[in-house]
Design a protein around this motif. Structure first.
Motif, PDB file in Angstrom:
ATOM      1  N   GLN A  36      51.766  52.808  42.931  1.00 20.36           N
ATOM      2  CA  GLN A  36      52.160  51.413  42.930  1.00 20.36           C
ATOM      3  C   GLN A  36      52.388  50.930  44.352  1.00 20.36           C
ATOM      4  N   LYS A  37      52.252  49.633  44.553  1.00 17.94           N
ATOM      5  CA  LYS A  37      52.369  49.069  45.892  1.00 17.94           C
ATOM      6  C   LYS A  37      53.725  49.362  46.505  1.00 17.94           C
ATOM      7  N   ALA A  38      54.758  49.441  45.679  1.00 11.20           N
ATOM      8  CA  ALA A  38      56.110  49.588  46.199  1.00 11.20           C
ATOM      9  C   ALA A  38      56.337  50.903  46.926  1.00 11.20           C
ATOM     10  N   ILE A  39      55.496  51.903  46.709  1.00  8.44           N
ATOM     11  CA  ILE A  39      55.767  53.199  47.328  1.00  8.44           C
ATOM     12  C   ILE A  39      55.342  53.241  48.781  1.00  8.44           C
ATOM     13  N   PHE A  40      54.670  52.209  49.281  1.00 11.21           N
ATOM     14  CA  PHE A  40      54.148  52.256  50.633  1.00 11.21           C
ATOM     15  C   PHE A  40      55.042  51.495  51.599  1.00 11.21           C
ATOM     16  N   ALA A  41      55.355  52.122  52.727  1.00  9.41           N
ATOM     17  CA  ALA A  41      55.982  51.395  53.815  1.00  9.41           C
ATOM     18  C   ALA A  41      54.930  50.526  54.475  1.00  9.41           C
TER      19      ALA A  41
ATOM     20  N   SER B 145      43.552  42.209  45.915  1.00 13.78           N
ATOM     21  CA  SER B 145      44.455  41.080  46.125  1.00 13.78           C
ATOM     22  C   SER B 145      45.017  41.027  47.535  1.00 13.78           C
ATOM     23  N   ASP B 146      44.917  42.136  48.279  1.00 10.94           N
ATOM     24  CA  ASP B 146      45.484  42.141  49.625  1.00 10.94           C
ATOM     25  C   ASP B 146      44.871  43.276  50.443  1.00 10.94           C
ATOM     26  N   ILE B 147      44.644  43.007  51.723  1.00  8.59           N
ATOM     27  CA  ILE B 147      44.273  44.036  52.694  1.00  8.59           C
ATOM     28  C   ILE B 147      45.180  43.822  53.895  1.00  8.59           C
TER      29      ILE B 147
ATOM     30  N   THR C 290      45.277  50.868  57.256  1.00 13.93           N
ATOM     31  CA  THR C 290      44.943  49.720  56.416  1.00 13.93           C
ATOM     32  C   THR C 290      45.265  50.036  54.964  1.00 13.93           C
ATOM     33  N   THR C 291      46.062  49.169  54.348  1.00 13.70           N
ATOM     34  CA  THR C 291      46.455  49.332  52.952  1.00 13.70           C
ATOM     35  C   THR C 291      45.761  48.270  52.100  1.00 13.70           C
ATOM     36  N   TYR C 292      45.082  48.732  51.073  1.00 14.59           N
ATOM     37  CA  TYR C 292      44.366  47.866  50.141  1.00 14.59           C
ATOM     38  C   TYR C 292      45.143  47.831  48.822  1.00 14.59           C
TER      39      TYR C 292
END
Length: 378
Positions: free
Chosen positions: A5-10, A113-115, A140-142
């Motif tokens: 999930q997106k929340a796990i990334f700093a 939805s986001d890069i 880069t986080t996708y």
């Protein structure tokens, strides 16, 4: 079940740093067409250059990510000076990559939805006449969601090391040269539209009810910490205190996959598979590790073949399993499955290029790729 999930990334993770040697930079200087002279700014100190070009490059990469996300090739081209050959090549490469991501998203039944990128400047050099060379690391986080389940987002990250030339054009700067090891380099053979049956199968799946064992949890935590784009104190760091970095010797993917297995506590070293200051061939070589797993009783093959032949079987992969990638009859890369998305699609983590919970086929879509799906017996 493990979801990425997106929340796990700093938001400020950065990849393992690979600083180009001066000799490599000089090689990259060759055959570069010189830009027209422009009015030079007063000389800045090294610290001032780093600060200035962090802001400038961050803005360029922010815009580039937006153009790739929206498949806006016309705006993407304006970031380059395509009258210069190497700049035109750099633009064309990014354009093909944007096409690939759009095609992959259509195949997968997802929408990006986001890069988002975070940049770590390494060095900036004033090359006169408004031309500046720099080395940097970019994480880069996708973020994506399935079109039939838009409320659930999944994020993955890629770490790359770049050598860039920026040329001042009036008040702006454009990219006149860029070199980096592209994680999509084995995907730029564009295909036609994938069969709708393939997409329908993927989006109809549900993530399995899966709980990792305690040993497997340790292995997965190790993978996410030392993948080269781990968070906090592990930013852009491998576990160099315990293991050598095999990238200068040809690649670190098998070395890292072996580390994950050993650090889980589920697998003991032996005379064939061992690390003691350096690794045995089965520890550090992708092909030898793959066949060692299948021949030693520590793993078994789930399936192998082209993507079209294995994509259904891939839903049998679980965290801890391994995906091996074969080109021209030789296995050249291995990745460890460390998570599943909300459809149960396997997400892999590996070194070179550094990946953190990336869909296993993303970046491996050329027709000459054969996948080996390995069940590792934790």
């Amino acid at each position: 079940m493990i979801l990425a999930q997106k929340a796990i990334f700093a938001t400020d993770v950065i990849p393992f740093e690979i600083e180009l040697e001066t000799s490599e930079e000089e090689i990259l200087e060759e055959n570069t067409e010189s830009p027209e002279p422009s009015t030079s700014s007063p000389k800045l100190s090294e610290e001032e250059l780093m600060t200035k070009f962090f802001d400038i490059l961050s803005g360029i990469i922010l815009n580039r990510n937006e153009y790739v996300l929206n498949h806006d090739i016309e705006s993407l081209e304006k970031l380059y000076d395509t009258d210069i050959k190497v700049s035109r090549y750099a633009f064309e490469h990014e354009s093909i990559k944007a096409d690939y991501l759009a095609n992959w998203a259509q195949k997968q039944g997802i929408t990006f939805s986001d890069i988002d990128s975070f940049i770590k400047m390494r060095k900036v050099r004033d090359r006169e006449n408004g031309l500046f060379g720099m080395t940097c690391n970019i994480n880069t986080t996708y973020t994506y969601h399935y079109n039939n389940e838009p409320e659930v987002s999944t994020s993955f990250s890629l770490g790359t090391s770049h050598y860039i030339h920026l040329q001042q054009k009036g008040e702006d700067y454009v990219i006149v040269k860029e070199w980096y090891t592209d994680p999509f380099s084995d995907s730029l053979e564009l295909k036609g539209k994938e069969p709708q049956e393939l997409t329908d199968f993927i989006v109809s799946q549900n993530a399995p009810d899966f709980t990792p064992s305690e040993t497997l949890k340790k292995g997965l935590e190790y993978a996410h910490t030392y993948c080269g784009i781990g968070a906090g104190e592990h930013m852009f760091k491998y576990n160099s205190k315990s293991y050598m970095d095999c990238n200068p010797l040809g690649g670190d993917c098998a070395n890292f996959a072996s580390q994950i297995m050993f650090e889980s506590g589920a697998f003991k070293k032996n005379g064939t598979w061992n690390y003691d200051g350096d690794g045995t061939a089965t520890w550090v070589n992708a092909q030898k590790l793959t066949y060692y797993l299948m021949n030693s009783g520590r793993g078994g093959r789930i399936a192998h073949g082209s993507y079209e032949k294995v994509y259904k079987s891939a839903f049998n992969l679980r965290p801890g399993d391994i995906v091996a990638y074969e080109k021209k009859g030789r296995i050249t890369h291995v990745s460890t499955v460390t998570a599943l998305d909300n459809k149960g699609y396997p997400l892999v983590t590996c070194h070179n290029t550094d990946r953190l919970v990336v869909p296993y086929d993303l970046g491996w879509s050329n027709s000459n790729i054969t996948f080996h799906l390995i069940d590792v017996y934790y």
